[in-house]
Scaffold this active site. Structure first.
Site, short mmCIF file in Angstrom:
data_model
loop_
_atom_site.label_atom_id
_atom_site.label_comp_id
_atom_site.label_asym_id
_atom_site.label_seq_id
_atom_site.Cartn_x
_atom_site.Cartn_y
_atom_site.Cartn_z
N TYR A 192 -3.47 -3.06 -10.47
CA TYR A 192 -3.37 -2.79 -9.02
C TYR A 192 -2.45 -3.80 -8.33
CZ TYR A 192 -4.69 -2.69 -4.10
OH TYR A 192 -4.64 -2.64 -2.73
N VAL A 203 1.37 -3.74 3.86
CA VAL A 203 1.44 -5.04 4.54
C VAL A 203 2.74 -5.80 4.27
CG1 VAL A 203 -1.05 -5.39 4.88
CG2 VAL A 203 0.03 -6.15 2.75
N SER A 248 0.79 -1.24 0.00
CA SER A 248 0.00 0.00 0.00
C SER A 248 0.82 1.28 0.00
CB SER A 248 -0.94 0.02 1.20
OG SER A 248 -2.01 -0.83 0.96
N TYR A 276 -4.53 4.12 7.80
CA TYR A 276 -5.89 3.54 7.91
C TYR A 276 -6.56 3.96 9.22
CZ TYR A 276 -3.20 0.55 4.79
OH TYR A 276 -2.35 0.09 3.84
N LYS A 321 0.27 3.56 -2.85
CA LYS A 321 -0.97 4.37 -3.05
C LYS A 321 -0.69 5.86 -3.21
CE LYS A 321 -4.05 0.85 -1.33
NZ LYS A 321 -4.21 -0.05 -0.22
N1 GLN Z 1 -1.83 -5.46 -1.92
C1 GLN Z 1 -2.45 -5.36 -0.63
C2 GLN Z 1 -3.94 -5.64 -0.73
O1 GLN Z 1 -4.52 -5.22 -1.67
C3 GLN Z 1 -2.21 -3.98 -0.09
C4 GLN Z 1 -2.79 -3.80 1.30
C5 GLN Z 1 -1.88 -3.08 2.23
O2 GLN Z 1 -0.68 -2.98 2.05
N2 GLN Z 1 -2.44 -2.62 3.31
O3 GLN Z 1 -4.51 -6.27 0.09
#
Ligand code: GLN
Length: 305
Positions: free
Chosen positions: A189, A259, A61, A241, A64
């Protein structure tokens, strides 16, 4: 500075045992929970690092903000704002935010999955592969690292197991917010999330956001200062988040987690910070990483508040 970083890593190493590596993407379960690294890029052009700062991991993420940046560069602020909102969700990154019969673009936030999937459709390109290549090029340029590439194993793993993201994308389509082929958008994505970086890359990218578009290595502005302002504001309210409030109180700078264990923190006008520690807390944020940033912010008075 290097001494301070070494000391903070030693202080925070026990926290790596309190977190858990992500396992919902099977390939990520192979990460070493004891991994811990940091890199700080400063405005005098120097960078300082400690621990596993060169270790590569998937950006997840943390991509993003770069998706948002490229969407802004391709379309301008007004159009992007009309397609994806900016209000904090206060919810987990993969939440399906349906409380009633309607889903509006104002309900989307670019720092959580649904908003990020929508943003893939805003990036220009002849195909979704081309859009991904343009995003990858931007990440390489911002980091000043031409070797940044896709982690094929994580990409395949994520593609095979991404049902929740499929659900989010099909929901967007149902409400008229995704006109293109859903599987192609998702493929873009998943690839964006599977780009392999290290803490130094994240520190350098964070620095361009701290320095209103100018990297540490040169005086050339890579994107308008106004877009740094936009991205940093969204990072501040939703980058961690449903942990963004606590992070604002304890660390007090815009940041984005992933993550894969990465955190990119932006200290406006001063520095970019890249962290790696894949053992995560309940909210999917790097547990020891947040501890390191909390201490670094206290010692160097980094909070913007
Ligand atoms: N690629 C992960 C997902 O879509 C990204 C989520 C994250 O890093 N919080 O679940």
């Amino acid at each position: 500075m290097e001494e301070l970083l070494e000391q903070l890593l030693e202080e925070c190493r026990p926290f790596t045992r309190e977190g858990k590596v992500a396992s919902y993407i099977p390939e990520l379960a192979k990460s070493d929970p004891a991994g811990l690294g940091i890199c700080v890029q400063c405005s005098d052009g120097r960078h300082y690092q400690a621990g596993d700062a060169e270790k590569r991991f998937t950006i997840q993420s943390v991509v993003k903000p770069m998706l948002l940046l490229l969407a802004l560069m391709d379309n301008g602020e007004e159009y992007v704002r009309s397609r994806v909102g900016v209000e904090a969700t206060g919810k987990p990154f993969d939440a399906i935010n349906m409380t009633d019969q309607t889903l509006l673009s104002d309900h989307l936030n670019p720092m959580v999955n649904m908003g990020a999937i929508a943003m893939c459709s805003l990036i220009r390109g002849e195909s979704y592969e081309h859009r991904y290549q343009r995003l990858l090029e931007l990440v390489r340029t911002l980091a000043g690292d031409p070797d940044i590439a896709l982690d094929e194993a994580v990409y395949q793993s994520e593609r095979r197991t991404g049902s929740k993201n499929r659900a989010l994308a099909y929901l967007l389509q149902t409400y008229g917010m995704l006109e293109d082929d859903v599987e192609q958008v998702l493929d873009c994505y998943f690839k964006c999330c599977s780009i392999s970086v290290n803490s130094r890359d994240l520190a350098r990218i964070g620095f361009t956001l701290a320095n209103r578009g100018k990297p540490a290595q040169s005086d050339q502005r890579l994107f308008p200062g106004r877009y740094a302002h936009y991205v940093n504001a969204v990072l501040m309210t939703c980058g961690m988040y449903d942990g963004s409030g606590d992070f604002a109180v304890n660390v007090g700078v815009p940041a984005k987690s992933g993550v894969g264990g990465g955190i990119m923190a932006v200290v406006p006008t001063k520095m970019g910070i890249g962290i790696y520690s894949p053992a995560l807390d309940q909210k999917g944020n790097s547990l020891a990483g947040i501890q390191v940033l909390t201490r670094l912010s206290q010692r160097l008075y980094l909070s913007i508040f």
